[in-house]
Design a protein around this motif. Structure first.
Motif, PDB file in Angstrom:
ATOM      1  N   VAL A 138       0.829  -1.207   0.000  1.00 50.11           N
ATOM      2  CA  VAL A 138       0.000   0.000   0.000  1.00 50.11           C
ATOM      3  C   VAL A 138       0.864   1.259   0.000  1.00 50.11           C
ATOM      4  CG1 VAL A 138      -1.656   1.348   1.356  1.00 50.11           C
ATOM      5  CG2 VAL A 138      -1.967  -1.124   1.107  1.00 50.11           C
ATOM      6  N   LEU A 139       1.927   1.265   0.805  1.00 49.16           N
ATOM      7  CA  LEU A 139       2.784   2.443   0.945  1.00 49.16           C
ATOM      8  C   LEU A 139       3.928   2.481  -0.071  1.00 49.16           C
ATOM      9  CD1 LEU A 139       3.078   2.639   4.847  1.00 49.16           C
ATOM     10  CD2 LEU A 139       1.466   3.835   3.332  1.00 49.16           C
ATOM     11  N   GLY A 140       4.042   1.437  -0.870  1.00 44.17           N
ATOM     12  CA  GLY A 140       5.117   1.393  -1.858  1.00 44.17           C
ATOM     13  C   GLY A 140       6.497   1.242  -1.256  1.00 44.17           C
ATOM     14  N   LEU A 141       6.586   0.539  -0.124  1.00 44.13           N
ATOM     15  CA  LEU A 141       7.880   0.406   0.546  1.00 44.13           C
ATOM     16  C   LEU A 141       8.835  -0.528  -0.187  1.00 44.13           C
ATOM     17  CD1 LEU A 141       6.817   0.091   4.301  1.00 44.13           C
ATOM     18  CD2 LEU A 141       7.408   2.149   3.010  1.00 44.13           C
ATOM     19  N   ASP A 142       8.282  -1.441  -0.968  1.00 43.30           N
ATOM     20  CA  ASP A 142       9.107  -2.499  -1.555  1.00 43.30           C
ATOM     21  C   ASP A 142       9.117  -2.475  -3.078  1.00 43.30           C
ATOM     22  OD1 ASP A 142       9.536  -3.752   1.116  1.00 43.30           O
ATOM     23  OD2 ASP A 142       7.379  -4.104   0.972  1.00 43.30           O
ATOM     24  N   VAL A 143       8.894  -1.320  -3.665  1.00 43.28           N
ATOM     25  CA  VAL A 143       8.879  -1.218  -5.118  1.00 43.28           C
ATOM     26  C   VAL A 143      10.264  -1.520  -5.687  1.00 43.28           C
ATOM     27  CG1 VAL A 143       6.968   0.415  -5.151  1.00 43.28           C
ATOM     28  CG2 VAL A 143       9.325   1.269  -5.001  1.00 43.28           C
ATOM     29  N   GLU A 144      10.318  -1.894  -6.959  1.00 47.49           N
ATOM     30  CA  GLU A 144      11.572  -2.301  -7.582  1.00 47.49           C
ATOM     31  C   GLU A 144      12.651  -1.232  -7.455  1.00 47.49           C
ATOM     32  OE1 GLU A 144      12.682  -5.133  -8.891  1.00 47.49           O
ATOM     33  OE2 GLU A 144      10.837  -6.053  -8.157  1.00 47.49           O
ATOM     34  N   GLY A 145      12.260   0.032  -7.561  1.00 43.40           N
ATOM     35  CA  GLY A 145      13.242   1.103  -7.513  1.00 43.40           C
ATOM     36  C   GLY A 145      13.865   1.337  -6.157  1.00 43.40           C
ATOM     37  N   SER A 146      13.378   0.604  -5.145  1.00 44.90           N
ATOM     38  CA  SER A 146      13.918   0.784  -3.797  1.00 44.90           C
ATOM     39  C   SER A 146      14.877  -0.331  -3.392  1.00 44.90           C
ATOM     40  CB  SER A 146      12.766   0.839  -2.778  1.00 44.90           C
ATOM     41  OG  SER A 146      12.134  -0.436  -2.653  1.00 44.90           O
ATOM     42  N   LYS A 147      15.071  -1.297  -4.265  1.00 40.78           N
ATOM     43  CA  LYS A 147      15.796  -2.501  -3.883  1.00 40.78           C
ATOM     44  C   LYS A 147      17.299  -2.382  -4.149  1.00 40.78           C
ATOM     45  CE  LYS A 147      11.744  -5.431  -4.531  1.00 40.78           C
ATOM     46  NZ  LYS A 147      11.156  -6.608  -5.210  1.00 40.78           N
ATOM     47  N   VAL A 148      18.019  -3.417  -3.744  1.00 37.86           N
ATOM     48  CA  VAL A 148      19.453  -3.485  -4.018  1.00 37.86           C
ATOM     49  C   VAL A 148      19.671  -3.483  -5.525  1.00 37.86           C
ATOM     50  CG1 VAL A 148      21.517  -4.930  -3.832  1.00 37.86           C
ATOM     51  CG2 VAL A 148      19.975  -4.703  -1.875  1.00 37.86           C
ATOM     52  N   GLY A 149      20.607  -2.655  -5.968  1.00 39.11           N
ATOM     53  CA  GLY A 149      20.846  -2.502  -7.394  1.00 39.11           C
ATOM     54  C   GLY A 149      20.091  -1.349  -7.997  1.00 39.11           C
ATOM     55  N   ALA A 150      19.183  -0.747  -7.213  1.00 36.35           N
ATOM     56  CA  ALA A 150      18.415   0.416  -7.673  1.00 36.35           C
ATOM     57  C   ALA A 150      18.633   1.573  -6.704  1.00 36.35           C
ATOM     58  CB  ALA A 150      16.928   0.057  -7.783  1.00 36.35           C
TER      59      ALA A 150
END
Length: 200
Positions: free
Chosen positions: A73-85
């Protein structure tokens, strides 16, 4: 059993030079008694799946699922937040003498990705909008002639949001998640030992 932070910081782990700015959040003695050559079995148990969180108690599964639903819901785990981004992998920091160290296996069922594995040390990482975190697992002497695993959570919060997030989840980690995880690790270790004795 929860340990003092010095049980991690005073040991000559290679992770110290790779992630010096990360805070030591938690250090745990794992219920995995063994001998000097049993680290590979612990690594196998961690990475091939130990039933976490599917086989955890209902309150733990509820909290676990709630965390991921809130994250969506809060967008905490979107692709752009991960390792490598959002953050570079700590594997990019490996010193020259570790350049050829195997990355090691990833864990099944959780978003951690391996950084490196050594004969007595393994580190994996994950990141989202709140934190970049490392799970470090080592194999240490237990002071009684044997060995056991030791698990450390290292964190680098992402600003005020990350610091607030870590404070918010702390009661759930200590009251629910860690106790259940320690019991599950212990059961898995004992089951593996019995299987080894049967196969022998």
């Amino acid at each position: 059993m929860r340990l003092a932070r010095t049980e991690h910081t005073e040991r000559p782990w290679r992770i110290h030079e790779i992630a010096p700015e990360f805070d030591v959040e938690d250090v745990w003695a794992l219920p995995t008694p063994g001998g000097p050559d049993d680290f590979h079995r612990l690594l196998q148990q961690f990475t091939q799946g130990n039933g976490w969180p599917q086989n955890a108690p209902l309150p733990v599964r509820f909290v676990w699922e709630a965390r991921w639903k809130i994250g969506r819901v809060l967008g905490l785990d979107v692709e752009g937040s991960k390792v490598g981004a959002r953050v570079a992998s700590l594997r990019d920091r490996l010193p020259d003498d570790m350049a050829e160290a195997p990355r090691g296996p990833d864990m099944q069922g959780v978003p951690f990705r391996s950084i490196y594995v050594l004969p007595d040390e393994w580190a994996s990482e994950m990141a989202n909008r709140t934190v970049h975190t490392v799970m470090h697992v080592g194999w240490v002497e237990d002071g009684e002639g044997g060995y056991r695993g030791q698990m450390t959570a290292l964190v680098k919060p992402n600003g005020p949001l990350g610091a607030a997030y870590m404070q918010l989840i702390k009661p759930f980690r200590y009251a629910l998640v860690y106790p259940a995880l320690m019991r599950m690790i212990g059961r898995g270790w004992e089951a593996g030992r019995e299987t080894s004795l049967t196969d022998a």
